[in-house]
Write a protein that holds these residues in place. Structure first.
Motif, mmCIF file in Angstrom:
data_model
loop_
_atom_site.group_PDB
_atom_site.id
_atom_site.type_symbol
_atom_site.label_atom_id
_atom_site.label_comp_id
_atom_site.label_asym_id
_atom_site.label_seq_id
_atom_site.Cartn_x
_atom_site.Cartn_y
_atom_site.Cartn_z
ATOM 1 N N HIS A 55 -16.963 -4.118 -55.404
ATOM 2 C CA HIS A 55 -17.741 -4.069 -54.162
ATOM 3 C C HIS A 55 -16.929 -4.630 -52.996
ATOM 4 O O HIS A 55 -16.325 -5.694 -53.113
ATOM 5 C CB HIS A 55 -19.034 -4.886 -54.289
ATOM 6 N N ALA A 56 -16.956 -3.918 -51.859
ATOM 7 C CA ALA A 56 -16.289 -4.351 -50.634
ATOM 8 C C ALA A 56 -17.288 -4.278 -49.486
ATOM 9 O O ALA A 56 -17.958 -3.257 -49.312
ATOM 10 C CB ALA A 56 -15.085 -3.461 -50.345
ATOM 11 N N TYR A 57 -17.385 -5.373 -48.734
ATOM 12 C CA TYR A 57 -18.359 -5.452 -47.646
ATOM 13 C C TYR A 57 -17.688 -5.849 -46.338
ATOM 14 O O TYR A 57 -16.738 -6.620 -46.324
ATOM 15 C CB TYR A 57 -19.429 -6.507 -47.954
ATOM 16 N N GLU A 58 -18.235 -5.336 -45.243
ATOM 17 C CA GLU A 58 -17.818 -5.768 -43.910
ATOM 18 C C GLU A 58 -18.672 -6.960 -43.473
ATOM 19 O O GLU A 58 -18.204 -7.826 -42.743
ATOM 20 C CB GLU A 58 -17.971 -4.617 -42.913
ATOM 21 N N ASP A 59 -19.892 -7.016 -43.920
ATOM 22 C CA ASP A 59 -20.822 -8.081 -43.540
ATOM 23 C C ASP A 59 -20.979 -9.068 -44.700
ATOM 24 O O ASP A 59 -21.419 -8.697 -45.792
ATOM 25 C CB ASP A 59 -22.177 -7.462 -43.186
ATOM 26 N N ALA A 60 -20.622 -10.316 -44.461
ATOM 27 C CA ALA A 60 -20.713 -11.345 -45.506
ATOM 28 C C ALA A 60 -22.137 -11.509 -46.022
ATOM 29 O O ALA A 60 -22.340 -11.828 -47.194
ATOM 30 C CB ALA A 60 -20.194 -12.672 -44.974
ATOM 31 N N HIS A 61 -23.126 -11.264 -45.172
ATOM 32 C CA HIS A 61 -24.516 -11.393 -45.610
ATOM 33 C C HIS A 61 -24.854 -10.386 -46.712
ATOM 34 O O HIS A 61 -25.625 -10.677 -47.612
ATOM 35 C CB HIS A 61 -25.471 -11.222 -44.423
ATOM 36 N N ASP A 62 -24.255 -9.211 -46.629
ATOM 37 C CA ASP A 62 -24.479 -8.210 -47.677
ATOM 38 C C ASP A 62 -23.885 -8.676 -49.005
ATOM 39 O O ASP A 62 -24.488 -8.482 -50.054
ATOM 40 C CB ASP A 62 -23.892 -6.863 -47.273
ATOM 41 N N LEU A 63 -22.713 -9.302 -48.954
ATOM 42 C CA LEU A 63 -22.109 -9.846 -50.172
ATOM 43 C C LEU A 63 -23.007 -10.929 -50.761
ATOM 44 O O LEU A 63 -23.263 -10.952 -51.962
ATOM 45 C CB LEU A 63 -20.723 -10.416 -49.874
ATOM 46 N N ILE A 64 -23.484 -11.819 -49.915
ATOM 47 C CA ILE A 64 -24.332 -12.926 -50.377
ATOM 48 C C ILE A 64 -25.609 -12.405 -51.031
ATOM 49 O O ILE A 64 -26.072 -12.955 -52.030
ATOM 50 C CB ILE A 64 -24.650 -13.874 -49.200
ATOM 51 N N LYS A 65 -26.158 -11.319 -50.497
ATOM 52 C CA LYS A 65 -27.403 -10.753 -51.035
ATOM 53 C C LYS A 65 -27.198 -9.892 -52.281
ATOM 54 O O LYS A 65 -28.162 -9.538 -52.945
ATOM 55 C CB LYS A 65 -28.096 -9.906 -49.961
ATOM 56 N N ASP A 66 -25.947 -9.569 -52.590
ATOM 57 C CA ASP A 66 -25.655 -8.692 -53.731
ATOM 58 C C ASP A 66 -26.138 -9.355 -55.025
ATOM 59 O O ASP A 66 -25.712 -10.460 -55.356
ATOM 60 C CB ASP A 66 -24.149 -8.433 -53.802
ATOM 61 N N PRO A 67 -27.024 -8.711 -55.777
ATOM 62 C CA PRO A 67 -27.545 -9.315 -57.007
ATOM 63 C C PRO A 67 -26.489 -9.463 -58.101
ATOM 64 O O PRO A 67 -26.695 -10.209 -59.062
ATOM 65 C CB PRO A 67 -28.653 -8.355 -57.450
ATOM 66 N N ASP A 68 -25.345 -8.795 -57.949
ATOM 67 C CA ASP A 68 -24.257 -8.920 -58.923
ATOM 68 C C ASP A 68 -23.400 -10.167 -58.684
ATOM 69 O O ASP A 68 -22.516 -10.461 -59.477
ATOM 70 C CB ASP A 68 -23.346 -7.695 -58.889
ATOM 71 N N VAL A 69 -23.639 -10.888 -57.580
ATOM 72 C CA VAL A 69 -22.827 -12.063 -57.227
ATOM 73 C C VAL A 69 -23.583 -13.339 -57.588
ATOM 74 O O VAL A 69 -24.698 -13.562 -57.134
ATOM 75 C CB VAL A 69 -22.475 -12.042 -55.716
ATOM 76 N N ASP A 70 -22.939 -14.171 -58.427
ATOM 77 C CA ASP A 70 -23.517 -15.457 -58.829
ATOM 78 C C ASP A 70 -22.992 -16.620 -57.982
ATOM 79 O O ASP A 70 -23.665 -17.623 -57.808
ATOM 80 C CB ASP A 70 -23.160 -15.781 -60.287
ATOM 81 N N LEU A 71 -21.760 -16.492 -57.495
ATOM 82 C CA LEU A 71 -21.076 -17.576 -56.795
ATOM 83 C C LEU A 71 -20.324 -16.989 -55.617
ATOM 84 O O LEU A 71 -19.731 -15.909 -55.741
ATOM 85 C CB LEU A 71 -20.080 -18.234 -57.761
ATOM 86 N N VAL A 72 -20.343 -17.679 -54.474
ATOM 87 C CA VAL A 72 -19.636 -17.204 -53.286
ATOM 88 C C VAL A 72 -18.601 -18.241 -52.869
ATOM 89 O O VAL A 72 -18.921 -19.425 -52.732
ATOM 90 C CB VAL A 72 -20.613 -16.936 -52.116
ATOM 91 N N ALA A 73 -17.371 -17.792 -52.672
ATOM 92 C CA ALA A 73 -16.308 -18.640 -52.125
ATOM 93 C C ALA A 73 -16.029 -18.167 -50.706
ATOM 94 O O ALA A 73 -15.839 -16.971 -50.469
ATOM 95 C CB ALA A 73 -15.051 -18.533 -52.974
ATOM 96 N N VAL A 74 -16.024 -19.103 -49.766
ATOM 97 C CA VAL A 74 -15.785 -18.781 -48.363
ATOM 98 C C VAL A 74 -14.379 -19.264 -48.005
ATOM 99 O O VAL A 74 -14.087 -20.458 -48.119
ATOM 100 C CB VAL A 74 -16.835 -19.444 -47.440
ATOM 101 N N LEU A 75 -13.532 -18.331 -47.592
ATOM 102 C CA LEU A 75 -12.142 -18.636 -47.281
ATOM 103 C C LEU A 75 -11.861 -18.336 -45.809
ATOM 104 O O LEU A 75 -11.406 -17.246 -45.465
ATOM 105 C CB LEU A 75 -11.212 -17.806 -48.171
ATOM 106 N N PRO A 76 -12.138 -19.294 -44.918
ATOM 107 C CA PRO A 76 -11.909 -19.038 -43.500
ATOM 108 C C PRO A 76 -10.414 -18.946 -43.198
ATOM 109 O O PRO A 76 -9.583 -19.461 -43.946
ATOM 110 C CB PRO A 76 -12.535 -20.250 -42.817
ATOM 111 N N ARG A 77 -10.088 -18.293 -42.097
ATOM 112 C CA ARG A 77 -8.697 -18.225 -41.660
ATOM 113 C C ARG A 77 -8.221 -19.624 -41.327
ATOM 114 O O ARG A 77 -8.998 -20.450 -40.834
ATOM 115 C CB ARG A 77 -8.561 -17.333 -40.443
ATOM 116 N N PRO A 78 -6.934 -19.911 -41.553
ATOM 117 C CA PRO A 78 -6.400 -21.211 -41.143
ATOM 118 C C PRO A 78 -6.588 -21.409 -39.644
ATOM 119 O O PRO A 78 -6.521 -20.435 -38.876
ATOM 120 C CB PRO A 78 -4.914 -21.129 -41.499
ATOM 121 N N ARG A 79 -6.812 -22.608 -39.236
ATOM 122 C CA ARG A 79 -7.107 -22.898 -37.842
ATOM 123 C C ARG A 79 -6.014 -22.373 -36.925
ATOM 124 O O ARG A 79 -6.291 -21.829 -35.861
ATOM 125 C CB ARG A 79 -7.299 -24.393 -37.642
ATOM 126 N N SER A 80 -4.756 -22.510 -37.292
ATOM 127 C CA SER A 80 -3.657 -22.048 -36.435
ATOM 128 C C SER A 80 -3.723 -20.535 -36.226
ATOM 129 O O SER A 80 -3.287 -20.047 -35.205
ATOM 130 C CB SER A 80 -2.314 -22.437 -37.038
#
Length: 84
Positions: A55-80
């Motif tokens: 599964h590939a999503y443009e909207d993170a909310h869709d990933l979070i709502k996906d019933p196939d996902v048990d755990l979400v890791a959020v990897l923000p861009r480095p500040r620089s």
């Protein structure tokens, strides 16, 4: 622990996702990466194709709502990388 793997979703497809988190999770039998999301659909699709992620999503909310996902890791861009 159950024999079923923890199904992970990754928000962010930058350097740390592609060279760290996704490859590391794939080496652990307790986890299966089943979804990725990025601000650009193309980036999410490229990461999904590269790593065989279903599964590939443009909207993170869709990933979070996906019933196939048990755990979400959020990897923000480095500040620089966020500075102009």
């Amino acid at each position: 622990m159950s024999a079923q793997a923890i199904r992970a979703g990754i928000i962010g497809t930058g350097f740390w996702a592609g060279y760290g988190h996704i490859p590391a999770l794939r080496t652990l039998p307790e986890f299966e990466v089943v979804a990725v999301s990025a601000r650009r659909k193309e980036s999410a699709q490229q990461a999904a194709e590269k790593f065989g992620i279903p599964h590939a999503y443009e909207d993170a909310h869709d990933l979070i709502k996906d019933p196939d996902v048990d755990l979400v890791a959020v990897l923000p861009r480095p500040r620089s990388a966020c500075r102009s």
